[in-house]
Write a protein that holds these residues in place. Sequence first.
Motif, PDB file in Angstrom:
ATOM      1  N   LYS A  87      11.490   7.750 -10.387  1.00  0.00           N
ATOM      2  CA  LYS A  87      12.331   8.889  -9.635  1.00  0.00           C
ATOM      3  C   LYS A  87      12.735   8.846  -8.214  1.00  0.00           C
ATOM      4  CE  LYS A  87       8.765  10.827 -11.913  1.00  0.00           C
ATOM      5  NZ  LYS A  87       7.745  11.762 -12.129  1.00  0.00           N
ATOM      6  N   GLY A  88      13.063   9.821  -7.613  1.00  0.00           N
ATOM      7  CA  GLY A  88      13.597   9.821  -6.226  1.00  0.00           C
ATOM      8  C   GLY A  88      12.323   9.741  -5.431  1.00  0.00           C
ATOM      9  N   GLU A  89      12.810   9.936  -4.070  1.00  0.00           N
ATOM     10  CA  GLU A  89      11.986   9.997  -2.933  1.00  0.00           C
ATOM     11  C   GLU A  89      11.122  11.268  -2.826  1.00  0.00           C
ATOM     12  OE1 GLU A  89      14.122   9.663   0.703  1.00  0.00           O
ATOM     13  OE2 GLU A  89      14.851   7.602   0.507  1.00  0.00           O
ATOM     14  N   GLY A  90      11.382  12.197  -3.503  1.00  0.00           N
ATOM     15  CA  GLY A  90      10.618  13.409  -3.583  1.00  0.00           C
ATOM     16  C   GLY A  90       9.478  13.335  -4.380  1.00  0.00           C
ATOM     17  N   HIS A  91       9.059  12.053  -5.187  1.00  0.00           N
ATOM     18  CA  HIS A  91       7.904  12.122  -5.740  1.00  0.00           C
ATOM     19  C   HIS A  91       7.226  10.971  -5.485  1.00  0.00           C
ATOM     20  CE1 HIS A  91       9.967  14.286  -9.269  1.00  0.00           C
ATOM     21  NE2 HIS A  91      10.957  13.994  -8.710  1.00  0.00           N
ATOM     22  N   GLU A  92       5.618  11.147  -5.574  1.00  0.00           N
ATOM     23  CA  GLU A  92       4.728  10.282  -4.944  1.00  0.00           C
ATOM     24  C   GLU A  92       4.539   9.035  -5.703  1.00  0.00           C
ATOM     25  OE1 GLU A  92       4.105  13.430  -6.031  1.00  0.00           O
ATOM     26  OE2 GLU A  92       3.288  14.531  -4.387  1.00  0.00           O
ATOM     27  N   VAL A 111       0.186   0.374 -12.069  1.00  0.00           N
ATOM     28  CA  VAL A 111      -0.902  -0.605 -11.439  1.00  0.00           C
ATOM     29  C   VAL A 111      -1.482  -0.028 -10.258  1.00  0.00           C
ATOM     30  CG1 VAL A 111      -1.377  -2.817 -10.473  1.00  0.00           C
ATOM     31  CG2 VAL A 111       0.085  -2.800 -12.555  1.00  0.00           C
ATOM     32  N   SER A 112      -0.282   0.497  -9.385  1.00  0.00           N
ATOM     33  CA  SER A 112      -0.591   0.976  -8.170  1.00  0.00           C
ATOM     34  C   SER A 112       0.137   2.303  -8.002  1.00  0.00           C
ATOM     35  CB  SER A 112      -0.037   0.218  -7.053  1.00  0.00           C
ATOM     36  OG  SER A 112       1.171  -0.173  -7.188  1.00  0.00           O
ATOM     37  N   TYR A 113      -0.550   3.305  -6.776  1.00  0.00           N
ATOM     38  CA  TYR A 113       0.392   4.352  -6.352  1.00  0.00           C
ATOM     39  C   TYR A 113       1.491   4.179  -5.810  1.00  0.00           C
ATOM     40  CZ  TYR A 113      -4.218   6.573  -7.696  1.00  0.00           C
ATOM     41  OH  TYR A 113      -5.367   7.117  -8.584  1.00  0.00           O
ATOM     42  N   ILE A 173      -7.963   5.398   2.795  1.00  0.00           N
ATOM     43  CA  ILE A 173      -8.778   6.004   1.392  1.00  0.00           C
ATOM     44  C   ILE A 173      -8.793   7.323   1.318  1.00  0.00           C
ATOM     45  CG2 ILE A 173     -10.915   5.552   0.296  1.00  0.00           C
ATOM     46  CD1 ILE A 173     -10.951   2.643   1.400  1.00  0.00           C
ATOM     47  N   GLY A 174      -9.293   7.981   2.693  1.00  0.00           N
ATOM     48  CA  GLY A 174      -9.517   9.443   2.624  1.00  0.00           C
ATOM     49  C   GLY A 174      -8.012   9.975   2.191  1.00  0.00           C
ATOM     50  N   ALA A 175      -7.126   9.596   2.858  1.00  0.00           N
ATOM     51  CA  ALA A 175      -5.849  10.221   2.484  1.00  0.00           C
ATOM     52  C   ALA A 175      -5.487  10.343   1.294  1.00  0.00           C
ATOM     53  CB  ALA A 175      -4.790   9.868   3.435  1.00  0.00           C
ATOM     54  N   GLY A 176      -5.889   9.107   0.596  1.00  0.00           N
ATOM     55  CA  GLY A 176      -5.408   8.783  -1.008  1.00  0.00           C
ATOM     56  C   GLY A 176      -6.358   9.649  -1.763  1.00  0.00           C
ATOM     57  N   ARG A 177      -7.671   9.802  -1.674  1.00  0.00           N
ATOM     58  CA  ARG A 177      -8.286  10.441  -2.501  1.00  0.00           C
ATOM     59  C   ARG A 177      -8.036  11.989  -2.311  1.00  0.00           C
ATOM     60  NH1 ARG A 177     -14.481   7.649  -1.905  1.00  0.00           N
ATOM     61  NH2 ARG A 177     -13.652   5.581  -2.845  1.00  0.00           N
ATOM     62  N   LEU A 178      -7.842  12.391  -1.177  1.00  0.00           N
ATOM     63  CA  LEU A 178      -7.505  13.947  -0.792  1.00  0.00           C
ATOM     64  C   LEU A 178      -6.198  14.384  -1.581  1.00  0.00           C
ATOM     65  CD1 LEU A 178      -8.279  16.396   0.388  1.00  0.00           C
ATOM     66  CD2 LEU A 178      -7.025  15.781   2.522  1.00  0.00           C
ATOM     67  N   MET A 204       1.016  -1.225  -0.181  1.00  0.00           N
ATOM     68  CA  MET A 204       0.055   0.028  -0.079  1.00  0.00           C
ATOM     69  C   MET A 204       0.824   1.323  -0.071  1.00  0.00           C
ATOM     70  SD  MET A 204      -2.879  -1.159   2.664  1.00  0.00           S
ATOM     71  CE  MET A 204      -3.879   0.263   2.238  1.00  0.00           C
ATOM     72  N   MET A 205       0.317   2.602  -0.517  1.00  0.00           N
ATOM     73  CA  MET A 205       1.174   3.458  -0.725  1.00  0.00           C
ATOM     74  C   MET A 205       0.099   4.652   0.053  1.00  0.00           C
ATOM     75  SD  MET A 205       3.150   5.645  -1.715  1.00  0.00           S
ATOM     76  CE  MET A 205       3.183   7.497  -2.139  1.00  0.00           C
ATOM     77  N   LEU A 206       0.867   5.174   1.031  1.00  0.00           N
ATOM     78  CA  LEU A 206       0.081   5.891   1.899  1.00  0.00           C
ATOM     79  C   LEU A 206       0.404   7.578   1.599  1.00  0.00           C
ATOM     80  CD1 LEU A 206       0.981   4.385   5.535  1.00  0.00           C
ATOM     81  CD2 LEU A 206      -0.863   4.171   4.079  1.00  0.00           C
ATOM     82  N   GLN A 207      -0.798   8.418   1.985  1.00  0.00           N
ATOM     83  CA  GLN A 207      -0.656   9.826   1.668  1.00  0.00           C
ATOM     84  C   GLN A 207      -1.044  10.455   3.102  1.00  0.00           C
ATOM     85  OE1 GLN A 207       0.663  11.152  -1.098  1.00  0.00           O
ATOM     86  NE2 GLN A 207       0.885   9.265  -2.193  1.00  0.00           N
ATOM     87  N   LEU A 208      -0.716  10.229   4.067  1.00  0.00           N
ATOM     88  CA  LEU A 208      -1.281  10.271   5.415  1.00  0.00           C
ATOM     89  C   LEU A 208      -1.147  11.758   5.814  1.00  0.00           C
ATOM     90  CD1 LEU A 208      -0.394   7.160   7.576  1.00  0.00           C
ATOM     91  CD2 LEU A 208      -2.553   7.951   6.157  1.00  0.00           C
ATOM     92  N   PRO A 209       0.128  12.344   5.070  1.00  0.00           N
ATOM     93  CA  PRO A 209       0.285  13.884   5.708  1.00  0.00           C
ATOM     94  C   PRO A 209      -0.839  14.972   5.233  1.00  0.00           C
ATOM     95  CG  PRO A 209       2.273  12.794   4.995  1.00  0.00           C
ATOM     96  CD  PRO A 209       1.188  11.773   4.559  1.00  0.00           C
ATOM     97  N   VAL A 210      -1.515  14.582   4.169  1.00  0.00           N
ATOM     98  CA  VAL A 210      -2.590  15.364   3.749  1.00  0.00           C
ATOM     99  C   VAL A 210      -3.564  15.628   4.850  1.00  0.00           C
ATOM    100  CG1 VAL A 210      -2.118  14.891   1.281  1.00  0.00           C
ATOM    101  CG2 VAL A 210      -3.806  13.788   2.495  1.00  0.00           C
ATOM    102  N   LEU A 211      -3.704  14.628   5.657  1.00  0.00           N
ATOM    103  CA  LEU A 211      -5.099  14.800   6.531  1.00  0.00           C
ATOM    104  C   LEU A 211      -4.724  15.690   7.658  1.00  0.00           C
ATOM    105  CD1 LEU A 211      -5.987  10.984   6.852  1.00  0.00           C
ATOM    106  CD2 LEU A 211      -7.059  12.834   5.478  1.00  0.00           C
TER     107      LEU A 211
END
Length: 326
Positions: free
Chosen positions: A284-289, A277-279, A101-106, A50-57
């Motif tokens: 690229k490097g660590e600065g890319h999502e 296939v997945s996020y 899921i909410g963090a990913g969509r946001l 899984m790919m997390l985008q938690l900081p956006v919350l």
Amino acid sequence: MKQAIFYWIYIALMGIVHLQAMVMNLSWKTPFYLTVLVAGILSYFLYRRMMLQLPVLGTWLHLLLFVMQLLILLVYTAEGPFWLNFIPVVLFMGLEATRIIGAGRLARLEKQAEQYEEEREHFNETFRIIRSERHDFLKHISSIHFMLDHGQPSEAKDYLDQLVEGYEETNLSIKGERGVVAGVLHQMHRRAKAAGISLVYDLDLPLSTLPLSDKDLVALIGNLLANSIDAAEEWQQEREDQALITLQFYKRSGLFLLICKNSTLPISASILDHLFVSYGKTTKGEGHEGLGTKLIQDIVSHHQGFLDFVHKEEEFTLKIKIPAIR
């Protein structure tokens, strides 16, 4: 990366607590290390997948969810049948699924908003350049006319060659295109040129003829070219040679074919297997999502299209087929 590791450690610890609370009511005794092993394996599996985008919350929302998770644990202190212990487990998984899921969509919405703002600036810049070229056109004609009248044909030719070169760059981008698409093509061409990359548009017909909305078309072309330029820049710095990008577009047998080729450094098989296939999978490097490639796949799939790619001999080729149906 560190935030993701800490999050999955937290999930593992909470999982141990829930599992241990459940097995305590069983008629047989379950070793504690077995609970730790199960929770650890599940958390590691999810961490790898899984790919997390938690900081956006934001901190406060995470803190609220954490407090709710602690309150859920109070259910275990109540006397009741064994099935009652399933309620906090279900609530625990539901809250964490909502968080992820909410963090990913946001995160995707924020990225789209950034892209829209960027493309708006691109469109305005392209329009400004066109107005400037039109404003100065008569002045250029007067200069050429003066040189010819004073017997300076070679100077007039050199001046005209420079003038045509500048106009061709703009014309390649705006020819038959809708404004937003012209803005993307023009700015990407300028970005590649500034980086010393050769970007060639080989378009049999305007990209605007694709049966996509302006939003999807801008996201598709923008991410496609941006990823290609990023990869070409890295290749160019490493190989100390000029990188090449070609964008082809034509129509065959009821299908629109969009083909993008770019120079690229070697890409590991583990990344290639999940690239579209997945996020979170990125070259690229660590600065890319790693959002761009999955967004491309989502747009193509949404319009019943097909996507295929080949990485061979330091060249990446992406082929997109979209039915010519509106």
